[in-house]
Scaffold this active site. Structure first.
Site, PDB file in Angstrom:
ATOM      1  N   ASP A 128       0.832  -1.200   0.000  1.00  0.00           N
ATOM      2  CA  ASP A 128       0.000   0.000   0.000  1.00  0.00           C
ATOM      3  C   ASP A 128       0.870   1.256   0.000  1.00  0.00           C
ATOM      4  O   ASP A 128       0.637   2.195  -0.777  1.00  0.00           O
ATOM      5  CB  ASP A 128      -0.901   0.032   1.234  1.00  0.00           C
ATOM      6  CG  ASP A 128      -1.980  -1.018   1.227  1.00  0.00           C
ATOM      7  OD1 ASP A 128      -3.148  -0.670   1.003  1.00  0.00           O
ATOM      8  OD2 ASP A 128      -1.656  -2.199   1.448  1.00  0.00           O
ATOM      9  N   GLU A 176     -12.214   0.954  -1.948  1.00  0.00           N
ATOM     10  CA  GLU A 176     -11.159  -0.059  -2.003  1.00  0.00           C
ATOM     11  C   GLU A 176     -11.157  -0.804  -3.341  1.00  0.00           C
ATOM     12  O   GLU A 176     -10.103  -1.021  -3.945  1.00  0.00           O
ATOM     13  CB  GLU A 176     -11.344  -1.049  -0.848  1.00  0.00           C
ATOM     14  CG  GLU A 176     -10.210  -2.023  -0.662  1.00  0.00           C
ATOM     15  CD  GLU A 176     -10.363  -2.851   0.608  1.00  0.00           C
ATOM     16  OE1 GLU A 176      -9.442  -3.626   0.916  1.00  0.00           O
ATOM     17  OE2 GLU A 176     -11.405  -2.727   1.302  1.00  0.00           O
ATOM     18  N   GLN A 217       4.987  -8.770   1.806  1.00  0.00           N
ATOM     19  CA  GLN A 217       3.973  -8.486   0.801  1.00  0.00           C
ATOM     20  C   GLN A 217       4.646  -8.257  -0.541  1.00  0.00           C
ATOM     21  O   GLN A 217       5.874  -8.132  -0.602  1.00  0.00           O
ATOM     22  CB  GLN A 217       3.143  -7.247   1.205  1.00  0.00           C
ATOM     23  CG  GLN A 217       1.796  -7.589   1.784  1.00  0.00           C
ATOM     24  CD  GLN A 217       0.908  -6.370   1.971  1.00  0.00           C
ATOM     25  OE1 GLN A 217       1.364  -5.248   2.102  1.00  0.00           O
ATOM     26  NE2 GLN A 217      -0.390  -6.605   2.020  1.00  0.00           N
ATOM     27  N   TYR A 244      -7.965  -3.457  14.557  1.00  0.00           N
ATOM     28  CA  TYR A 244      -7.497  -4.449  13.580  1.00  0.00           C
ATOM     29  C   TYR A 244      -7.031  -5.713  14.288  1.00  0.00           C
ATOM     30  O   TYR A 244      -6.407  -5.659  15.349  1.00  0.00           O
ATOM     31  CB  TYR A 244      -6.338  -3.876  12.752  1.00  0.00           C
ATOM     32  CG  TYR A 244      -5.765  -4.864  11.757  1.00  0.00           C
ATOM     33  CD1 TYR A 244      -6.371  -5.073  10.528  1.00  0.00           C
ATOM     34  CD2 TYR A 244      -4.629  -5.605  12.069  1.00  0.00           C
ATOM     35  CE1 TYR A 244      -5.856  -5.991   9.623  1.00  0.00           C
ATOM     36  CE2 TYR A 244      -4.106  -6.530  11.179  1.00  0.00           C
ATOM     37  CZ  TYR A 244      -4.727  -6.720   9.957  1.00  0.00           C
ATOM     38  OH  TYR A 244      -4.215  -7.636   9.075  1.00  0.00           O
ATOM     39  N   ASP A 254      -5.532 -12.022  -0.659  1.00  0.00           N
ATOM     40  CA  ASP A 254      -5.672 -12.899   0.493  1.00  0.00           C
ATOM     41  C   ASP A 254      -6.514 -14.151   0.276  1.00  0.00           C
ATOM     42  O   ASP A 254      -6.102 -15.259   0.591  1.00  0.00           O
ATOM     43  CB  ASP A 254      -6.276 -12.120   1.667  1.00  0.00           C
ATOM     44  CG  ASP A 254      -5.485 -10.887   2.032  1.00  0.00           C
ATOM     45  OD1 ASP A 254      -4.542 -10.532   1.313  1.00  0.00           O
ATOM     46  OD2 ASP A 254      -5.815 -10.269   3.053  1.00  0.00           O
TER      47      ASP A 254
END
Length: 421
Positions: free
Chosen positions: A37, A395, A102, A82, A165
């Protein structure tokens, strides 16, 4: 809104998600700094604030491990919104981070930021050197820790490492995993987003099972490799790494040593060879490989097209790729879906099982242009920009209707809008 107003709105999203030199993907849903990101966000910042773009990358490598891995999450500040948080990961790093990585977009972002800096004010050699060496150490980690047999395809040991994911590509491999966990699962994501847009509970149970297993290894890469029950030689991650290596090679021409330049040339050749061996003409795309089962992963997902950004296809490959992409785009309100809409398992609103993602289009546009597929690149660009104009900086998008889904005021969607102007 006019285009000028949309650009201002995109910058406002990045400003609102700024937490002191790093940018959260979306307030509440993702309250920390995420690896890829932030790489995309840095490229967005580079369109108007080079200093802030550099700072995004500098904050990210504060979490880089001594062995070179850049974790997928850096927990700069506490948050209860989270799961799993730093206590679940239990990593030994001096700054709280996750224990996995990632997709390695970092060097690609660094090249974009550095080139913007050169245009703006001649660049900042000191900042560049620090980030260049961080990128080089990260690439060395990928090749040693995740391709120890030198196949040319780097492997991922957890679905989160791909960024995709709950992709249908992982279904068969994930079904082999237990759903029992040592860590109690306390999902927070479904408190921010409709559960129908998120991975299922059974997916999370298996995700956390892997976290428990690797934590028990003390996050040692060699031990994780030996015990991993999920091990996929992955074409999307490899393609991103190959493209990033190419970008790092360009940066090395300026400040890298002769030995580093030679090392990067060897890395690039190895990765390109691995990708080339993954081409399947009968499918019109590239495939990952399940290293536990010893089989190709034929599930049709966006990953199969990602090597376009790192390879120069021949005429027949281009013809087959275009034909396959056209099948995926037929009848869609927004292209490109992240899973083939005609395949089993397609869910147009559920995370990585079908929705169209701005960052995927961004990378595919780059790959199409590299391979002379300019018409297709233009279509992908117009489609995603139009979706953002209609539904905002969400998103992702339902490709069948164009509806905005997932988190709102999303940083990398704003960055994509800025970068694709």
């Amino acid at each position: 809104m006019t285009n000028t107003e949309l650009i201002a709105a995109a910058r406002a999203v990045l400003a609102a998600n700024d937490r002191g030199g790093y940018t959260v993907p979306s307030a509440g849903l993702y309250p920390f700094q995420w690896n890829w990101d932030s790489a995309f966000v840095a490229m967005g910042f580079a369109t108007y604030d080079v200093g802030r773009a550099y700072r995004e990358l500098e904050r990210l490598i504060e979490g880089q491990w001594d062995d070179g891995m850049i974790p997928h999450i850096v927990f700069h500040a506490p948050s209860e919104s989270y799961f799993p948080g730093p206590a679940v990961w239990g990593t030994p790093h001096r700054i709280a981070t996750s224990g996995i990585t990632q997709p390695p977009v970092f060097a690609t972002a660094l090249r974009r930021v550095h080139e913007a800096a050169l245009k703006a004010a001649g660049g900042d050699t000191g900042r560049f050197q620090l980030l260049y060496h961080a990128a080089l150490r990260s690439h060395r980690w990928w090749l040693s820790a995740r391709d120890p047999e030198s196949t040319g395809l780097v492997a991922i040991l957890h679905p989160w490492e791909t960024g995709s994911d709950n992709s249908p590509a992982w279904d068969a491999a994930m079904e082999r995993l237990p759903t029992a966990t040592e860590t109690p699962i306390r999902r927070k994501d479904t408190g921010h987003v409709d559960a129908g847009m998120r991975p299922r509970d059974v997916d999370y149970a298996r995700f956390i099972h892997l976290v428990d297993l690797y934590r028990s290894c003390g996050w040692d890469p060699a031990q994780q490799w030996r015990v991993a029950p999920f091990k996929v030689a992955e074409v999307q991650t490899t393609a991103i790494l190959a493209r990033a290596t190419e970008d790092l090679m360009m940066l090395a021409q300026t400040l890298g040593s002769a030995a580093e330049r030679a090392e990067l040339v060897d890395m690039q050749a190895r990765l390109r060879n691995g990708l080339e061996q993954s081409w399947r003409p009968a499918l019109g795309r590239f495939v990952s490989r399940d290293l536990i089962a010893g089989t190709d992963i034929a599930a049709p997902t966006q990953a199969g097209f990602m090597p376009l950004q790192a390879l120069d296809l021949d005429a027949e490959q281009r013809r087959l790729v275009v034909a396959e992409l056209e099948r995926w785009c037929s009848g869609m309100a927004v292209i490109l879906p992240s899973a083939a809409p005609f395949a089993p398992g397609f869910e147009p609103k559920r995370y990585w099982r079908g929705p169209a993602w701005p960052i995927i289009n961004w990378m595919l546009i780059d790959g199409c242009r590299r391979n002379g597929l300019d018409d297709l690149a233009d279509r992908l660009r117009r489609s995603i920009l139009s979706a953002i104009e209609r539904s905002g900086f969400v998103e992702y998008f339902d490709p069948t209707t164009g509806e905005g889904c997932g988190g709102d005021r999303f940083s990398w969607t704003a960055a994509t809008f800025l970068a694709l102007q």
